[in-house]
Design an enzyme around this catalytic site. Structure first.
Site, PDB file in Angstrom:
ATOM      1  CG  LEU A  87      -1.929  -1.099   1.390  1.00 38.92           C
ATOM      2  CD1 LEU A  87      -2.580  -1.035   2.775  1.00 38.92           C
ATOM      3  CD2 LEU A  87      -2.979  -1.029   0.296  1.00 38.92           C
ATOM      4  CG  ASP A  88       0.059   4.498  -2.666  1.00 42.80           C
ATOM      5  OD1 ASP A  88       0.844   3.726  -3.244  1.00 42.80           O
ATOM      6  OD2 ASP A  88      -0.868   5.108  -3.244  1.00 42.80           O
ATOM      7  NE  ARG A  89       5.398   8.189   5.346  1.00 47.53           N
ATOM      8  CZ  ARG A  89       6.315   9.123   5.621  1.00 47.53           C
ATOM      9  NH1 ARG A  89       7.001   9.694   4.645  1.00 47.53           N
ATOM     10  NH2 ARG A  89       6.535   9.485   6.869  1.00 47.53           N
TER      11      ARG A  89
ATOM     12  CB  THR B 280      -3.179   3.763   1.138  1.00 50.30           C
ATOM     13  OG1 THR B 280      -3.280   4.777   0.139  1.00 50.30           O
ATOM     14  CG2 THR B 280      -4.399   2.846   1.054  1.00 50.30           C
TER      15      THR B 280
END
Length: 290
Positions: A133-135, A137
């Site tokens: 996941l993106d940082r 998210t």
């Protein structure tokens, strides 16, 4: 580490073909065959060319994976949703990076999982992040505890058979109760942001409206492809940027990161042959706006 399956077919089958039907890749099978593991049928060591008969147990024994010395361990908290001998499902908070990179080296999910495995005296100390996941998210991540699990789930990942759903708060009122965004995504030279690009990679996002406010919509989102920033790019492209998403034009007056949460993950466990489904509650930020 060892895993056992009971062959439920009606005709004899070679070990390799059976394991391939469960998802094992050619490369891993060769590694096991060439000294990194053993094959046992009815608890007796056999050659990898052996045929299995109906209702016979097949066991794979493999050497444990030693720690990667280039990855530091961290004792920071890890929210474990589920764990067995093969898998970890963790709930990542927004703001924590998935894997080490140029800006964060020692306190990512990978660092925390390594610390967790060491603290629990695990034989395998080289975890494999199956999803990322993106940082900023938050939500569910699936982690394989050893390379056999990583190999056997890879087919589901590559063929987009793993169900991944997200919850997002987007700007404005999305009018269609259900829809698809089918727009190819490409890179933007020298920038972190992605763009809609007719020459880019195929990207398909499906969504359902769950709630509407005066200036926002809460949507349930299902990914049918796995492109970088896919949800963020797609909703910005249809005029509904995620709230807090500074990279794609979202309103940052109240939140400094996108309101996006990985709320559900479901996959077929190649060891138990059962469907595994996990959900995560939404963080408080989603209700503050409401």
């Amino acid at each position: 580490m060892e895993n056992t399956w009971i062959y439920r077919g009606t005709e004899p089958i070679k070990i390799k073909k059976y394991l391939q039907s469960l998802g094992m890749g050619h490369r891993l099978f060769n590694d096991l065959k060439n000294g990194e593991g053993e094959f046992l049928v009815d608890h007796r060591k056999v050659r990898p060319t052996t045929q299995i008969l109906p209702n016979q147990p097949l066991t794979i024994k493999a050497q444990p994976e030693l720690a990667d010395d280039t990855v530091e361990s961290s004792n920071e908290p890890l929210n474990v949703v589920y764990e067995d001998d093969n898998w970890l499902v963790v709930d990542k908070p927004a703001g924590v990076t998935s894997i080490p990179g140029p800006t964060v080296q020692n306190d990512t999910v990978l660092n925390r999982v390594k610390g967790y495995l060491i603290a629990n005296n695990s034989a395998d100390l080289r975890p494999h992040l199956i999803t990322r996941l993106d940082r900023f998210t938050g939500g569910l991540l699936l982690i394989a505890k050893h390379h056999i699990a990583s190999s056997m789930i890879s087919q589901q990942v590559q063929q987009h058979q793993m169900l991944k759903e997200y919850t997002a708060l987007v700007e404005g009122q999305v009018m269609d109760e259900h829809g698809e965004i089918n727009k190819p995504i490409g890179r933007k030279d020298g920038q972190a942001a992605r763009v809609i690009d007719e020459n880019g990679q195929r990207a398909l996002t499906e969504y359902w409206v769950e709630e509407r406010g005066a200036k926002w919509t809460r949507v349930r989102v299902r990914l049918h492809t796995g492109r970088t920033h896919q949800i963020r790019v797609h909703f910005a492209a249809i005029g509904h940027s995620l709230i807090g998403d500074h990279l794609y034009g979202g309103d940052t007056s109240k939140y400094d990161h996108q309101l996006l949460h990985a709320s559900k993950i479901s996959f077929n466990d190649p060891f138990t042959l059962k469907q595994m489904t996990f959900t995560s509650e939404l963080p408080a930020a989603f209700f503050e706006l409401v």
